[in-house]
Scaffold this active site. Structure first.
Site, PDB file in Angstrom:
ATOM      1  N   LYS A  43       0.910  -1.186   0.091  1.00 50.12           N
ATOM      2  CA  LYS A  43      -0.256  -0.218  -0.064  1.00 50.12           C
ATOM      3  C   LYS A  43       0.768   1.238   0.212  1.00 50.12           C
ATOM      4  O   LYS A  43       0.530   2.384  -0.564  1.00 50.12           O
ATOM      5  CB  LYS A  43      -0.775   0.101   1.336  1.00 50.12           C
ATOM      6  CG  LYS A  43      -2.097  -0.564   0.898  1.00 50.12           C
ATOM      7  CD  LYS A  43      -3.179  -0.172   1.799  1.00 50.12           C
ATOM      8  CE  LYS A  43      -4.689  -0.642   1.279  1.00 50.12           C
ATOM      9  NZ  LYS A  43      -4.858   0.294  -0.154  1.00 50.12           N
ATOM     10  N   ASP A 234     -20.151   4.936  -5.813  1.00 49.94           N
ATOM     11  CA  ASP A 234     -21.173   6.095  -5.325  1.00 49.94           C
ATOM     12  C   ASP A 234     -20.131   7.318  -4.727  1.00 49.94           C
ATOM     13  O   ASP A 234     -20.748   8.196  -4.413  1.00 49.94           O
ATOM     14  CB  ASP A 234     -21.969   5.573  -3.871  1.00 49.94           C
ATOM     15  CG  ASP A 234     -22.620   4.495  -4.741  1.00 49.94           C
ATOM     16  OD1 ASP A 234     -23.346   4.465  -5.455  1.00 49.94           O
ATOM     17  OD2 ASP A 234     -22.973   3.506  -3.691  1.00 49.94           O
ATOM     18  N   ALA A 265      -6.283  -0.762  -6.675  1.00 56.46           N
ATOM     19  CA  ALA A 265      -5.505   0.394  -6.535  1.00 56.46           C
ATOM     20  C   ALA A 265      -6.212   1.643  -6.546  1.00 56.46           C
ATOM     21  O   ALA A 265      -5.931   2.771  -6.850  1.00 56.46           O
ATOM     22  CB  ALA A 265      -4.438   0.223  -7.445  1.00 56.46           C
ATOM     23  N   ALA A 266      -7.782   1.424  -6.638  1.00 51.47           N
ATOM     24  CA  ALA A 266      -8.526   2.714  -7.059  1.00 51.47           C
ATOM     25  C   ALA A 266      -8.306   3.479  -5.507  1.00 51.47           C
ATOM     26  O   ALA A 266      -8.189   4.677  -5.685  1.00 51.47           O
ATOM     27  CB  ALA A 266      -9.997   2.343  -7.170  1.00 51.47           C
ATOM     28  N   GLY A 267      -8.608   2.761  -4.491  1.00 47.74           N
ATOM     29  CA  GLY A 267      -8.184   3.471  -3.056  1.00 47.74           C
ATOM     30  C   GLY A 267      -6.969   3.936  -3.138  1.00 47.74           C
ATOM     31  O   GLY A 267      -6.610   5.150  -2.433  1.00 47.74           O
ATOM     32  N   ASP A 268      -5.736   3.412  -3.578  1.00 50.45           N
ATOM     33  CA  ASP A 268      -4.534   3.935  -3.521  1.00 50.45           C
ATOM     34  C   ASP A 268      -4.055   5.376  -4.252  1.00 50.45           C
ATOM     35  O   ASP A 268      -3.599   6.438  -4.149  1.00 50.45           O
ATOM     36  CB  ASP A 268      -3.282   2.967  -3.878  1.00 50.45           C
ATOM     37  CG  ASP A 268      -3.358   1.787  -2.821  1.00 50.45           C
ATOM     38  OD1 ASP A 268      -3.644   1.943  -1.680  1.00 50.45           O
ATOM     39  OD2 ASP A 268      -2.845   0.561  -3.185  1.00 50.45           O
TER      40      ASP A 268
END
Ligand code: ATP
Length: 325
Positions: A43, A234, A265-268
């Site tokens: 991460k 959302d 990796a969207a959150g990263d």
């Protein structure tokens, strides 16, 4: 050019060893797999790559040109065969690797991943190696404008660096994944908390939340200034200490409507893009408030590019690939 703003990402570095097979072998069986790949991740490293790519164009990185944001990875690897290529790959993305400790006699963190193509299921064996061998004194970093943390390093290393950063007036951001209950000191005076829905529920102690305002209120009461809850397709909910003190509810910033291929990796990417926006604000603000609507909308657009591509680090866009507002 003026002195660049510095983002320090204090976090994990892991090598992904990925093999694909139609089915997994049973005990005692040897199977020939369809493919094998080595990828760089963790991460920490993913978010550092996101910060680096989202603060420069690919051409700038290729030409070794400076950008107005310097991104420094602070973490640890072993002195094994993986670390030279790992560091080389981070430098190619424009990252400063001077504060990555190469621990003698230790192994770089490794995830052995078996992808079963028939079922689409992954089986992962993770060995944290140097990430967990690192000691507080190995990783002290105190001269950045923005410090970005996750929870893939020993908790004492994270908490110590958060305190050092706060004491020095460095803007602190944490994406507390994997979510584990944190002591009060982690939240007190924290600039920005970025959590997904699961992490928001675990860390606030509110099971199956029906109101994000209630969840955010828990974090604000612990001392967080900006609470950002990512909601996948959302979009993002956010609340600030200031809005709450004026009895204003939180706000939703919608995600871009795109065709999703792989959300890895969207959150990263979101955390990286948001951190770059914080760094720009720190460098330019002259006392003005941080504009969360603009920063989150930009981070949503960056993450919307990641979900349209397969892979982890390979799907994180460069600054010039993020669509305009
Ligand atoms: P991951 O673990 O998959 O990297 P996460 O669980 O940490 O992600 P999410 O809330 O799923 O975080 O996604 C982070 C951000 O990525 C969202 O706030 C949004 O900007 C973007 N995103 C995720 N899913 C979608 C989607 N289906 N469509 C558009 N954008 C998305």
């Amino acid at each position: 050019m003026a002195k660049p703003a510095v983002i320090s990402v204090i976090g994990s570095l892991n090598v992904d060893l990925v093999t694909r097979t139609s089915r997994v072998p049973v005990g005692g069986e040897t199977l020939t797999s369809e493919s094998f790949d080595i990828g760089f991740g963790g991460k920490g490293a993913n978010q550092a790559v996101a910060c680096a790519r989202l603060s420069r164009t690919e051409k700038q990185a290729l030409n070794g040109e400076a950008s107005d944001v310097e991104v420094r990875m602070v973490g640890a690897v072993g002195d094994d065969q993986f670390s030279p290529d790992f560091l080389k790959s981070l430098r190619k993305d424009g990252l400063n690797t001077d504060k990555i400790k190469v621990l003698p006699g230790k192994k770089t963190g490794v995830a052995v991943i078996i992808v079963e193509t028939q079922s689409g299921e992954n089986r992962i064996m993770f060995c944290p190696g140097a990430n967990y061998d690192v000691k507080v004194e190995d990783l002290v970093d105190d001269d950045a404008s923005v410090a970005l943390f996750q929870l893939e390093l020993p908790l004492d290393v994270v908490l110590h660096n958060m305190k050092v950063a706060r004491d020095k007036g460095v803007e602190t951001i944490i994406n507390p994944a994997p979510a584990i209950p944190l002591p009060d000191e982690a939240y007190s005076g924290l600039g920005h908390l970025i959590v997904n829905e699961t992490e928001a529920s675990i860390l606030s102690g509110i099971e199956n939340p029906t109101s994000w305002d209630k969840v955010a209120a828990v974090f604000v009461s612990r001392g967080v200034k900006n609470v950002i809850i990512t909601l996948g397709g959302d979009g993002v909910y956010y609340q600030t200490e200031k809005r709450q003190s004026e009895s204003l509810p939180g706000k939703i910033v919608p995600a871009r409507k795109v065709k999703v291929v792989d959300t890895t990796a969207a959150g990263d990417t979101f955390a990286g893009a948001y951190s770059v926006a914080v760094a720009h604000w720190k460098a330019m603000s002259r006392g003005s408030d941080f504009d969360l609507d603009v920063a989150i909308a930009h981070a949503n657009r960056a993450a919307s590019m990641t979900v349209q591509k397969k892979g982890a680090q390979s799907s994180i866009p460069w600054a010039n690939e993020v669509p305009e507002a």
